[in-house]
Design an enzyme around this catalytic site. Structure first.
Site, PDB file in Angstrom:
ATOM      1  N   ASP A 105      38.140  34.578  28.775  1.00  0.00           N
ATOM      2  CA  ASP A 105      36.914  35.155  29.062  1.00  0.00           C
ATOM      3  C   ASP A 105      37.250  36.573  29.021  1.00  0.00           C
ATOM      4  OD1 ASP A 105      38.882  35.547  30.978  1.00  0.00           O
ATOM      5  OD2 ASP A 105      37.603  35.248  32.676  1.00  0.00           O
ATOM      6  N   THR A 164      45.244  34.237  30.100  1.00  0.00           N
ATOM      7  CA  THR A 164      44.588  33.336  30.832  1.00  0.00           C
ATOM      8  C   THR A 164      43.903  32.324  30.083  1.00  0.00           C
ATOM      9  OG1 THR A 164      42.501  33.497  32.220  1.00  0.00           O
ATOM     10  CG2 THR A 164      42.466  35.113  30.386  1.00  0.00           C
ATOM     11  N   ASP A 217      41.246  31.258  30.791  1.00  0.00           N
ATOM     12  CA  ASP A 217      39.668  31.251  30.889  1.00  0.00           C
ATOM     13  C   ASP A 217      38.967  31.541  29.434  1.00  0.00           C
ATOM     14  OD1 ASP A 217      39.555  30.015  33.166  1.00  0.00           O
ATOM     15  OD2 ASP A 217      39.350  32.181  34.455  1.00  0.00           O
ATOM     16  N   ASP A 222      41.418  40.383  32.957  1.00  0.00           N
ATOM     17  CA  ASP A 222      40.702  41.697  33.018  1.00  0.00           C
ATOM     18  C   ASP A 222      40.971  42.557  34.348  1.00  0.00           C
ATOM     19  OD1 ASP A 222      39.259  39.975  34.545  1.00  0.00           O
ATOM     20  OD2 ASP A 222      36.977  40.778  33.333  1.00  0.00           O
TER      21      ASP A 222
HETATM   22  P1  ADP Z   1      43.213  38.734  36.431  1.00  0.00           P
HETATM   23  O1  ADP Z   1      43.864  39.542  35.582  1.00  0.00           O
HETATM   24  O2  ADP Z   1      43.617  37.183  35.763  1.00  0.00           O
HETATM   25  O3  ADP Z   1      41.780  38.935  35.811  1.00  0.00           O
HETATM   26  P2  ADP Z   1      42.943  39.300  39.155  1.00  0.00           P
HETATM   27  O4  ADP Z   1      41.568  39.922  38.899  1.00  0.00           O
HETATM   28  O5  ADP Z   1      43.282  38.612  40.281  1.00  0.00           O
HETATM   29  O6  ADP Z   1      43.330  38.653  37.658  1.00  0.00           O
HETATM   30  O7  ADP Z   1      43.682  40.972  38.747  1.00  0.00           O
HETATM   31  C1  ADP Z   1      44.937  40.804  39.113  1.00  0.00           C
HETATM   32  C2  ADP Z   1      45.745  42.197  39.633  1.00  0.00           C
HETATM   33  O8  ADP Z   1      45.361  43.077  38.891  1.00  0.00           O
HETATM   34  C3  ADP Z   1      45.204  42.152  41.104  1.00  0.00           C
HETATM   35  O9  ADP Z   1      45.728  41.576  42.214  1.00  0.00           O
HETATM   36  C4  ADP Z   1      44.947  43.738  41.229  1.00  0.00           C
HETATM   37  O10 ADP Z   1      46.646  44.186  41.631  1.00  0.00           O
HETATM   38  C5  ADP Z   1      45.067  44.188  39.673  1.00  0.00           C
HETATM   39  N1  ADP Z   1      43.589  44.679  39.454  1.00  0.00           N
HETATM   40  C6  ADP Z   1      42.407  43.729  39.503  1.00  0.00           C
HETATM   41  N2  ADP Z   1      41.370  44.570  39.661  1.00  0.00           N
HETATM   42  C7  ADP Z   1      41.685  45.706  39.766  1.00  0.00           C
HETATM   43  C8  ADP Z   1      40.860  47.011  39.563  1.00  0.00           C
HETATM   44  N3  ADP Z   1      39.509  47.104  39.676  1.00  0.00           N
HETATM   45  N4  ADP Z   1      41.652  48.319  39.376  1.00  0.00           N
HETATM   46  C9  ADP Z   1      43.037  48.068  39.630  1.00  0.00           C
HETATM   47  N5  ADP Z   1      43.626  47.165  39.570  1.00  0.00           N
HETATM   48  C10 ADP Z   1      43.048  45.922  39.727  1.00  0.00           C
HETATM   49  O1  F6P Z   2      43.274  31.404  35.635  1.00  0.00           O
HETATM   50  C1  F6P Z   2      42.044  31.642  35.838  1.00  0.00           C
HETATM   51  C2  F6P Z   2      41.345  30.710  37.125  1.00  0.00           C
HETATM   52  O2  F6P Z   2      42.049  29.507  36.447  1.00  0.00           O
HETATM   53  C3  F6P Z   2      39.919  30.580  37.167  1.00  0.00           C
HETATM   54  O3  F6P Z   2      39.210  29.755  36.247  1.00  0.00           O
HETATM   55  C4  F6P Z   2      39.871  30.047  38.499  1.00  0.00           C
HETATM   56  O4  F6P Z   2      38.889  30.214  39.075  1.00  0.00           O
HETATM   57  C5  F6P Z   2      40.827  30.759  39.029  1.00  0.00           C
HETATM   58  O5  F6P Z   2      41.979  31.022  38.175  1.00  0.00           O
HETATM   59  C6  F6P Z   2      41.670  30.019  40.178  1.00  0.00           C
HETATM   60  O6  F6P Z   2      42.746  30.733  40.537  1.00  0.00           O
HETATM   61  P1  F6P Z   2      43.691  30.420  42.010  1.00  0.00           P
HETATM   62  O7  F6P Z   2      43.517  29.093  42.495  1.00  0.00           O
HETATM   63  O8  F6P Z   2      45.145  30.726  41.591  1.00  0.00           O
HETATM   64  O9  F6P Z   2      42.858  31.565  42.671  1.00  0.00           O
END
Ligand code: ADP
Ligand code: F6P
Length: 325
Positions: A134, A130, A132, A108
């Site tokens: 989630d 992902t 998760d 997300d």
């Molecule tokens: P995931 O996509 O697995 O939830 P992250 O939360 O780490 O992983 O987000 C991945 C990347 O998406 C971040 O490093 C950032 O570049 C971008 N991102 C995350 N949150 C935001 C946000 N609120 N607004 C814009 N880009 C975001």
């Molecule tokens: O991919 C999701 C996830 O595995 C979460 O369950 C966990 O908290 C996190 O990523 C840890 O990721 P990293 O060690 O890359 O920060």
């Protein structure tokens, strides 16, 4: 399905990697080729978009990736992209490389970035990758099934030694904010106790009581599965040992859960979702999440998808309780 506005598209993976991301990239590349598009791979998530790490991916560039875990495009967390200037720079670079649309595979956080790009003029479609599971708008996220099977293999092995030594094993699985991995893997492995961040834990009632009751029935080993978001497994094992007299050990499964060859389910769903992302761009759509709802591959608006809430299925929590009697 010709769309004169969409001739060149990009694809990237972002956030934590997940088995099946490669299958999704392959599906994007091959579906793009099928419809006569030029498909470009963007390396290292949004970092690659900002830095221009973008290269054409002909259909054969994704040979032999389907069965591999991880992501051949690499992934990253990009702080710069969370700032307006980062998004503006990404838009400029997308123009330089002639990208008419982008596909983002991630969680997300990545979807929020995809929304920012769409709002700034680059039609972007996202899909859930992902471990998760989630993502609120989707019943399934690519990587979850492979992760569950990895956890199942590990917990089965731990059970062998825990029962031989008559020990309690406390096992931490991934899920910083979500308990789906712990809940489903816990049920699949016959855990005596499952702890998830969505449900408040009372140590005496939820952990000690079931272990002590089992001990009274003569069972001298136990499996406790704990989601990362609950944490504290080392301390928990010590407390269980002190309170029950059953020798206890803690195991943190860690990143082993994120790797490995994707299962059939992950390969197929990743392929379906990746292909659908391309088709949506060709249909002139933008700012959408490809997802699974009622067992079907469909899509929702990113803003709506991000606002949805996903609940832990109470019937599974209840089932886990019943079966640990
Ligand atoms: P995931 O996509 O697995 O939830 P992250 O939360 O780490 O992983 O987000 C991945 C990347 O998406 C971040 O490093 C950032 O570049 C971008 N991102 C995350 N949150 C935001 C946000 N609120 N607004 C814009 N880009 C975001
Ligand atoms: O991919 C999701 C996830 O595995 C979460 O369950 C966990 O908290 C996190 O990523 C840890 O990721 P990293 O060690 O890359 O920060």
């Amino acid at each position: 399905m010709e769309n004169r506005n969409i001739r060149t598209i990009g694809v990237l993976t972002s956030g934590g990697d997940a088995p099946g991301m490669n299958a999704a990239i392959r599906a994007v590349v091959r579906t793009g080729a099928y419809y006569g598009l030029k498909v470009c791979g963007v390396k290292r998530g949004y970092n690659g978009l900002i830095n221009g790490e973008i290269k054409e991916m002909p259909p054969r560039s994704v040979s032999e990736v389907l069965q591999r875990g991880g992501t051949c495009l690499m992934t990253a967390r990009c702080l710069e992209f969370k700032e307006k200037a980062g998004v503006e720079r990404a838009i400029q670079i997308a123009k330089v490389f002639g990208l008419d649309g982008l596909i983002v595979i991630g969680g997300d956080g990545s979807f929020r970035g995809a929304r920012d790009l769409s709002n700034s003029g680059l039609p972007t479609i996202a899909m859930p990758g992902t471990i998760d599971n989630d993502i609120s708008c989707s019943e399934y996220t690519v990587g979850y099934d492979t992760c569950l099977n990895t956890v199942k293999d590990a917990v089965d092995k731990i059970r062998d030694t825990a029962s031989s030594h008559e020990r309690c094993s406390v096992i931490e699985v991934m899920g910083r904010a979500a308990g789906y991995i712990a809940l489903e893997a816990g049920i699949a492995c016959g855990a005596d106790v499952i702890l998830i961040p969505e449900k408040k834990t009372d140590f005496d009632e939820d952990v000690l009581r079931p272990i002590l009751e089992a001990k009274q029935r003569g069972k001298m080993h136990a499996i406790v599965v704990v989601a990362e978001g609950v944490g504290g497994v080392l301390e928990m094992a010590q407390k269980i040992e002190a309170a029950t007299g059953i020798e206890s050990r803690a195991t943190i499964l860690g990143h082993v859960q994120r790797g490995g060859s994707p299962t059939v389910r992950d390969r197929v769903i990743a392929s379906q979702m990746g292909a659908r992302c391309v088709e949506l761009l060709l249909e002139g759509k933008a700012n959408r999440i490809v997802c699974q709802r009622n067992g079907q591959i469909t899509d929702v608006d990113i803003n709506e998808g991000l606002e949805m809430k996903k609940h832990i299925p109470d019937e599974l929590v209840e089932l886990a309780r019943k079966l640990s009697v």
